[in-house]
Design a protein around this motif. Structure first.
Motif, PDB file in Angstrom:
ATOM      1  N   LEU A 133       0.828  -1.202   0.000  1.00  0.00           N
ATOM      2  CA  LEU A 133       0.000   0.000   0.000  1.00  0.00           C
ATOM      3  C   LEU A 133       0.865   1.256   0.000  1.00  0.00           C
ATOM      4  CD1 LEU A 133      -2.868  -0.977   2.487  1.00  0.00           C
ATOM      5  CD2 LEU A 133      -2.973  -0.887  -0.018  1.00  0.00           C
ATOM      6  N   GLU A 134       1.933   1.225   0.770  1.00  0.00           N
ATOM      7  CA  GLU A 134       2.838   2.375   0.777  1.00  0.00           C
ATOM      8  C   GLU A 134       3.480   2.556  -0.590  1.00  0.00           C
ATOM      9  OE1 GLU A 134       6.753   4.057   3.217  1.00  0.00           O
ATOM     10  OE2 GLU A 134       5.946   2.061   3.652  1.00  0.00           O
ATOM     11  N   TRP A 135       3.842   1.457  -1.226  1.00  0.00           N
ATOM     12  CA  TRP A 135       4.518   1.530  -2.525  1.00  0.00           C
ATOM     13  C   TRP A 135       3.656   2.167  -3.607  1.00  0.00           C
ATOM     14  CZ3 TRP A 135       7.210  -3.911  -3.109  1.00  0.00           C
ATOM     15  CH2 TRP A 135       8.379  -3.914  -2.352  1.00  0.00           C
ATOM     16  N   ILE A 136       2.340   2.064  -3.509  1.00  0.00           N
ATOM     17  CA  ILE A 136       1.513   2.657  -4.565  1.00  0.00           C
ATOM     18  C   ILE A 136       0.960   4.012  -4.161  1.00  0.00           C
ATOM     19  CG2 ILE A 136       0.908   0.398  -5.509  1.00  0.00           C
ATOM     20  CD1 ILE A 136      -1.967   0.965  -4.402  1.00  0.00           C
ATOM     21  N   GLY A 137       1.433   4.563  -3.036  1.00  0.00           N
ATOM     22  CA  GLY A 137       1.084   5.937  -2.701  1.00  0.00           C
ATOM     23  C   GLY A 137      -0.018   6.111  -1.686  1.00  0.00           C
ATOM     24  N   CYS A 138      -0.354   5.069  -0.921  1.00  0.00           N
ATOM     25  CA  CYS A 138      -1.365   5.211   0.116  1.00  0.00           C
ATOM     26  C   CYS A 138      -0.782   5.887   1.353  1.00  0.00           C
ATOM     27  CB  CYS A 138      -1.933   3.845   0.498  1.00  0.00           C
ATOM     28  SG  CYS A 138      -2.793   2.995  -0.840  1.00  0.00           S
ATOM     29  N   GLY A 139      -1.619   6.619   2.056  1.00  0.00           N
ATOM     30  CA  GLY A 139      -1.215   7.264   3.296  1.00  0.00           C
ATOM     31  C   GLY A 139      -1.728   6.500   4.499  1.00  0.00           C
ATOM     32  N   LEU A 140      -1.003   6.601   5.608  1.00  0.00           N
ATOM     33  CA  LEU A 140      -1.333   5.870   6.831  1.00  0.00           C
ATOM     34  C   LEU A 140      -2.059   6.803   7.798  1.00  0.00           C
ATOM     35  CD1 LEU A 140      -1.065   3.286   8.538  1.00  0.00           C
ATOM     36  CD2 LEU A 140       1.142   4.167   9.341  1.00  0.00           C
ATOM     37  N   VAL A 141      -3.370   6.556   7.995  1.00  0.00           N
ATOM     38  CA  VAL A 141      -4.160   7.344   8.932  1.00  0.00           C
ATOM     39  C   VAL A 141      -3.936   6.841  10.355  1.00  0.00           C
ATOM     40  CG1 VAL A 141      -6.485   8.091   9.570  1.00  0.00           C
ATOM     41  CG2 VAL A 141      -5.866   7.833   7.151  1.00  0.00           C
ATOM     42  N   SER A 142      -3.984   5.517  10.509  1.00  0.00           N
ATOM     43  CA  SER A 142      -3.730   4.844  11.780  1.00  0.00           C
ATOM     44  C   SER A 142      -3.189   3.458  11.433  1.00  0.00           C
ATOM     45  CB  SER A 142      -5.007   4.759  12.617  1.00  0.00           C
ATOM     46  OG  SER A 142      -5.962   3.936  11.985  1.00  0.00           O
ATOM     47  N   PRO A 143      -2.690   2.689  12.427  1.00  0.00           N
ATOM     48  CA  PRO A 143      -2.051   1.413  12.086  1.00  0.00           C
ATOM     49  C   PRO A 143      -2.894   0.469  11.243  1.00  0.00           C
ATOM     50  CG  PRO A 143      -1.541   2.011  14.345  1.00  0.00           C
ATOM     51  CD  PRO A 143      -2.535   3.020  13.853  1.00  0.00           C
TER      52      PRO A 143
END
Length: 300
Positions: A133-143
């Motif tokens: 998810l990080e690799w395709i540009g998603c942001g982390l709102v919570s764990p």
């Protein structure tokens, strides 16, 4: 190809830009489909030599991408060579869209949220999910909650299926997040903007000097500049989700890198293609133009 092997193909981000493996993958992504999906060993080694990659390093890189499932050894007309794996074509097609037609959010575009509950005994899957998810540009709102522009929904859904966690996830389409304070501060907490900016800045630092090109530049040198530029760039449109400018710092470098990329393509794509044609003995269309057509067709 097994699901596990295809998962290896998708791990393109693990190839560090500038490494022999990454440069090989960039050559494959740009040119191999235009060469009919096959290239001889000798011709591939010659192309890598133009990038100052020795035969020994080249063969190591080939072994790595073969293990990943991107290339398959195949003899044609008595000559040893490598064929593009059929199952890798969709991955390269997605790369075309990322590189040649990156998306950017409009002011009213929707968002996609991913909530998941994965038990500790399956933490390896949880780690893979977070990494992809990080690799395709998603942001982390919570764990256990991620956010992305809604135009990434199809890619996200594929990741959920590939990792085997679709039943553990719930996804939502949202109009817009409602936050207190400055939305830019919230976005900066959800995405590592410093890390994303660093990739933009690296691309500008390494390749702004290549436009305009040096006088008397030959096709071989143009090929090397072009491959190295695309190899540096390829990370950017993955980890940068293309957020609306209102959510980013005023000095965000996205427009500068996009202009530079276009200048580099216009300057070097054609002579790079000429060089590949001269090495392989085949006349091929400009792959940058072909990829842009493919990307535009998929997003039309």
């Amino acid at each position: 190809m097994t699901e596990e092997a295809l998962g290896e193909v998708l791990d393109d981000m693990e190839s560090r830009p500038g490494s022999a493996t990454a440069l090989l993958r960039t050559i494959v992504a740009i040119f191999l489909r235009e060469l009919g999906g096959w290239i001889s060993v000798a011709h591939l080694l010659e192309l890598l030599d133009a990038l100052d990659i020795s035969d020994a390093r080249a063969r190591t890189a080939v072994a790595r991408v073969k293990k990943k499932g991107l290339l398959i050894a195949e003899t044609r007309d008595g000559g040893a060579g490598y064929r593009l794996a059929d199952q890798a074509v969709p991955m390269l097609a997605r790369g075309d869209r990322r590189v040649y037609n990156p998306r950017n959010m409009g002011a009213d575009d929707r968002w996609y949220l991913i909530s998941f509950t994965i038990p500790e005994e399956r933490r390896a899957q949880r780690h893979q999910l977070r990494k992809r998810l990080e690799w395709i540009g998603c942001g982390l709102v919570s764990p256990a909650l991620w956010i992305a522009p809604a135009f990434l929904a199809d890619e996200i859904e594929e990741i959920l299926r590939r990792v085997g966690v679709r039943d553990d996830c719930t996804t939502f389409v949202a109009e817009r997040p409602i936050v207190t304070g400055d939305p830019r501060e919230t976005v900066a907490a959800w995405w590592d903007l410093d890390a994303i900016r660093a990739h933009h800045d690296t691309f500008l630092r390494l390749h702004a000097r290549d436009v305009p090109p040096p006088a008397g530049l030959g096709d071989r040198e143009a090929f090397a500049i072009y491959i190295r530029a695309i190899d540096t760039w390829r990370i950017v449109p993955y980890i940068d989700p293309g957020l609306h400018p209102s959510l980013l710092p005023d000095d965000w470098p996205g427009s500068d890198t996009s202009r530079l990329l276009e200048d580099l393509r216009e300057t070097y794509s054609a002579p790079a293609t000429e060089y590949v044609g001269s090495v392989t003995g085949r006349r091929i269309d400009n792959p940058g133009r072909a990829a842009r057509v493919r990307a535009a067709a998929r997003t039309a």
